[in-house]
Structure formats: structure tokens, C-alpha cells
Design an enzyme around this catalytic site. Structure first.
Site, PDB file in Angstrom:
ATOM      1  N   HIS A 106      -0.880   4.510   7.481  1.00  0.00           N
ATOM      2  CA  HIS A 106      -0.141   5.086   6.363  1.00  0.00           C
ATOM      3  C   HIS A 106       0.222   6.550   6.591  1.00  0.00           C
ATOM      4  O   HIS A 106      -0.618   7.326   7.056  1.00  0.00           O
ATOM      5  CB  HIS A 106      -0.971   4.981   5.078  1.00  0.00           C
ATOM      6  CG  HIS A 106      -1.397   3.592   4.764  1.00  0.00           C
ATOM      7  ND1 HIS A 106      -2.636   3.096   5.113  1.00  0.00           N
ATOM      8  CD2 HIS A 106      -0.736   2.578   4.131  1.00  0.00           C
ATOM      9  CE1 HIS A 106      -2.728   1.830   4.716  1.00  0.00           C
ATOM     10  NE2 HIS A 106      -1.592   1.496   4.119  1.00  0.00           N
ATOM     11  N   SER A 153       0.802  -1.234   0.000  1.00  0.00           N
ATOM     12  CA  SER A 153       0.000   0.000   0.000  1.00  0.00           C
ATOM     13  C   SER A 153       0.827   1.272   0.000  1.00  0.00           C
ATOM     14  O   SER A 153       0.339   2.327  -0.410  1.00  0.00           O
ATOM     15  CB  SER A 153      -0.939   0.012   1.211  1.00  0.00           C
ATOM     16  OG  SER A 153      -0.210  -0.117   2.422  1.00  0.00           O
ATOM     17  N   ASP A 180      -3.857   7.872   8.069  1.00  0.00           N
ATOM     18  CA  ASP A 180      -4.778   7.031   8.817  1.00  0.00           C
ATOM     19  C   ASP A 180      -3.961   6.307   9.889  1.00  0.00           C
ATOM     20  O   ASP A 180      -2.851   6.724  10.194  1.00  0.00           O
ATOM     21  CB  ASP A 180      -5.564   6.084   7.890  1.00  0.00           C
ATOM     22  CG  ASP A 180      -4.666   5.144   7.085  1.00  0.00           C
ATOM     23  OD1 ASP A 180      -3.492   4.959   7.451  1.00  0.00           O
ATOM     24  OD2 ASP A 180      -5.152   4.595   6.069  1.00  0.00           O
TER      25      ASP A 180
END
Length: 349
Positions: free
Chosen positions: A327, A37, A324
Site C-alpha cells: 500500500h 484496502s 508497506d
């Protein structure tokens, strides 16, 4: 003789000026990225997985405020590295259904949020494993050959910068499912050996300038602090950080050996120390908050838990290291990319 010397000086000035205009990185035709990610720019959007982020408030600081599938408020390292190389301000996701052949020329990212070096990681999360990303890379090269010729494809293989970023999901999540087979040290070693195997396979496919990111201090992300750091102190998960450091201590010398063995350039890129220092000393880097994310209340929110209905999302994400609970923000990524590429980029250009 004097006239000849003046002409030579003139030629050198012109050559140097043209090189400056093109930028130092004009020899790197494309950026090709594999991983999770951290580098995903939208490959998960059309997958049957819960790990998606193509909805607000993700992307609130992205170009035009669009939620594109990047796990951040704005751009992610694959974009920032592409910009640093002078290629483009954003790097397309290979799985983007709107990509045209010409969009492939400056590179793509195959990264898929939630994946890892351990095949079980991608299987659990229903995302694209790093090994399947190699299959898509073969397809990518075939498309380049078909649309632009063998010579162009060979130039991309020989001179592009290939970046590999994974391990966080393996360490933070899959280890628990694998703990009956491995202890913490042996699992970290298994992941590092898998990373080296991945680089070997990538090299076999023609890549010659490969940079592999270390594990990050994943024990210090807000989610780990909330679950394992104590109700009141919310400290870093030290055993998890120790696993990350064990992974790094195995990976670094292995990649150094690979660099000596194989033709081309194999780089170990240390991300751990930079991000850990940012988290421990946020004010040095101009940040205010390091232990919570901007989205929601910042302690557990990720993917669908980070949504536009949550009224607590911060207005100034650049004050936060994390977007978040897992991340970083674009600004935090920018600090890391600037520092790391200033250190390592000269080795691949």
C-alpha cells in the site's frame, strides 16, 4: 438605467462571492465509496480476518497518530477525495460501531481490505465482498430515509460522488486459485465485466455520479517485486501488470458505453499510468524510494507483519511511495488524488 445596472453588478458579485465561499463542490452532498484496502478506513477492524491494520505503526502519520484500520501511514484516498470535495478531512468506515446518524450525511466507505470483484477473493480472505457492500449501501440509504427523510436520501443518490476501487487482490492473488478455469486474459476480462455489472447494480439503486478506478500496476508493488521480480533485480512482475492493463483495456470502453446508455455520469478513472510513472520516476514527484515500503525492511511486510516490534521501519515515510509492501503512503496517495481529481472532478460537479 445606470442605477439598475449597478444593482445587477452588485448582485452578481454577491452571488459569485457566496459560491466561492461554498467551494466549487458545494453541489456534492456526500462521498460514497466501495472497494478494497485502498479505500478502507476501518471496516475490517471487527471482522474475523487476518487482514487488519488497527495497530502501530499503521497510522503513525494520521491525525493524533492513531491506528484506525487504514492500510497506510496516514489517510487514504477515500479521506483525501472527501477533503478535495470540501466534505471532511476523513471519511468514516460504515462498520464503525460508534457512528451516529449525523455521521452518515457526508458519506461513508464500505470498502474492505482484501476484497475484489471476484466473490472468491472476499471468501478466501474472510472480508466483505463488493457485492455485500451493495447490501450495506441499501441499509445506509434506509437509515438516511429514516433519520432525515426521503428528500435528503434522494439528494444523496442524485448528487453524491460514488467511487469504486477494486481488482488488485483478484489479479495478484485469486487468479492463482482460478487458473484452472481462466487464462490471464480471460480472467482479466471476467473481472472487468464484473466491474461493469457492479456499476449497473449501483445505478439501479439510484447512484447517478459514479467513478470507477482502473487497475493499478500491481506487479510493481514491493511484495510482487520480492516474490517474482528476481533475487537481485527485484523488477516488476510484468505478466501481472499485463493482466492489469488487459483489465483496463476492457473496462474503459465498457464504462464509456455505459455512460452513453444510462442517465447520470459514469467515469473511468485511469490510475495505472500515474502510479506507474511515479514508480519509474520517483524523483520527479519528490520521492526517494519506490521499490520498498517504509514499514519494516519493506519487501514483504503487510498487516500483522508490519508491526511496532520491527526496528527497521523508516522515520520519514513521505520519502517513500509505498508504506508497506503493498500500500502507498499518504503522500503518494495525495499526489495521485490531486492529479486525478483535477482531471476528472469537473465532470461530476
Amino acid at each position: 438605467m445606470k442605477l439598475h445596472m449597478l444593482w445587477l453588478v452588485f448582485v452578481l458579485i454577491v452571488v459569485e462571492t457566496n459560491a466561492t465561499k461554498q467551494g466549487k463542490n458545494a453541489t456534492i452532498p456526500a462521498l460514497i465509496v466501495f472497494g478494497d484496502s485502498i479505500m478502507d478506513t476501518g471496516n475490517n477492524n471487527n471482522l474475523p480476518t487476518l487482514l487488519k491494520c488497527n495497530f502501530p505503526p499503521y497510522g503513525k502519520d494520521f491525525i493524533s497518530g492513531l491506528a484506525t484500520g487504514r492500510f497506510s501511514d496516514g489517510r487514504v484516498p477515500s479521506d483525501l477525495i472527501a477533503e478535495k470535495l470540501g466534505l471532511a478531512k476523513t471519511l468514516p468506515a460504515y462498520m464503525n460501531r460508534n457512528l451516529k446518524p449525523k455521521d452518515l450525511l457526508k458519506g461513508v466507505t464500505f470498502a474492505s481490505g482484501g476484497t475484489g470483484y471476484d466473490p472468491l477473493t472476499a471468501k478466501i480472505m474472510s472480508v466483505i465482498s463488493v457485492w455485500d457492500q451493495l447490501t450495506y449501501f441499501k441499509e445506509y440509504i434506509s437509515k438516511i430515509k429514516k433519520n432525515f427523510g426521503e428528500e435528503k436520501a434522494q439528494n444523496i443518490l442524485d448528487n453524491s460522488f460514488f467511487v469504486v476501487v477494486s481488482s488488485s487482490n483478484d489479479l495478484a492473488h485469486t487468479y492463482l486459485a482460478q487458473s484452472h478455469r481462466y487464462d490471464r486474459t480471460s480472467y482479466a476480462n471476467f473481472l472487468a465485466d464484473s466491474a461493469v455489472k457492479f456499476v449497473r447494480e449501483l445505478h439501479k439503486l439510484g447512484a447517478r455520479k459514479i467513478g470507477v478506478f482502473s487497475a493499478v500496476p500491481v506487479g510493481c508493488v514491493p511484495l510482487q517485486r520480492t516474490v517474482f521480480g528476481g533475487i537481485f533485480t527485484r523488477g516488476c512482475n510484468k505478466p501481472l501488470n499485463n493482466m492489469a492493463k488487459q483489465f483496463n483495456s476492457r473496462l474503459s470502453p465498457a464504462l464509456d458505453s455505459l455512460d452513453k446508455e444510462l442517465d447520470g455520469i459514469i467515469l473511468y478513472i485511469d490510475v495505472y499510468d500515474t502510479l506507474f510513472d511515479m514508480i519509474q520516476h520517483p524523483k520527479r514527484y519528490g520521492f526517494v524510494v519506490a521499490d520498498r515500503g517504509c514499514c519494516g525492511i519493506g519487501s514483504l511486510a503487510i498487516s500483522y507483519m508490519c508491526n511496532s516490534l520491527n526496528p527497521f521501519t523508516c522515520s520519514n515515510s513521505s520519502a517513500y511511495i509505498f508504506w508497506d509492501s503493498y500500500h502507498p503512503t499518504e503522500r503518494a496517495y495525495q499526489v495521485i488524488v490531486d492529479k486525478l481529481l483535477d482531471k476528472y472532478l469537473s465532470k461530476v460537479i
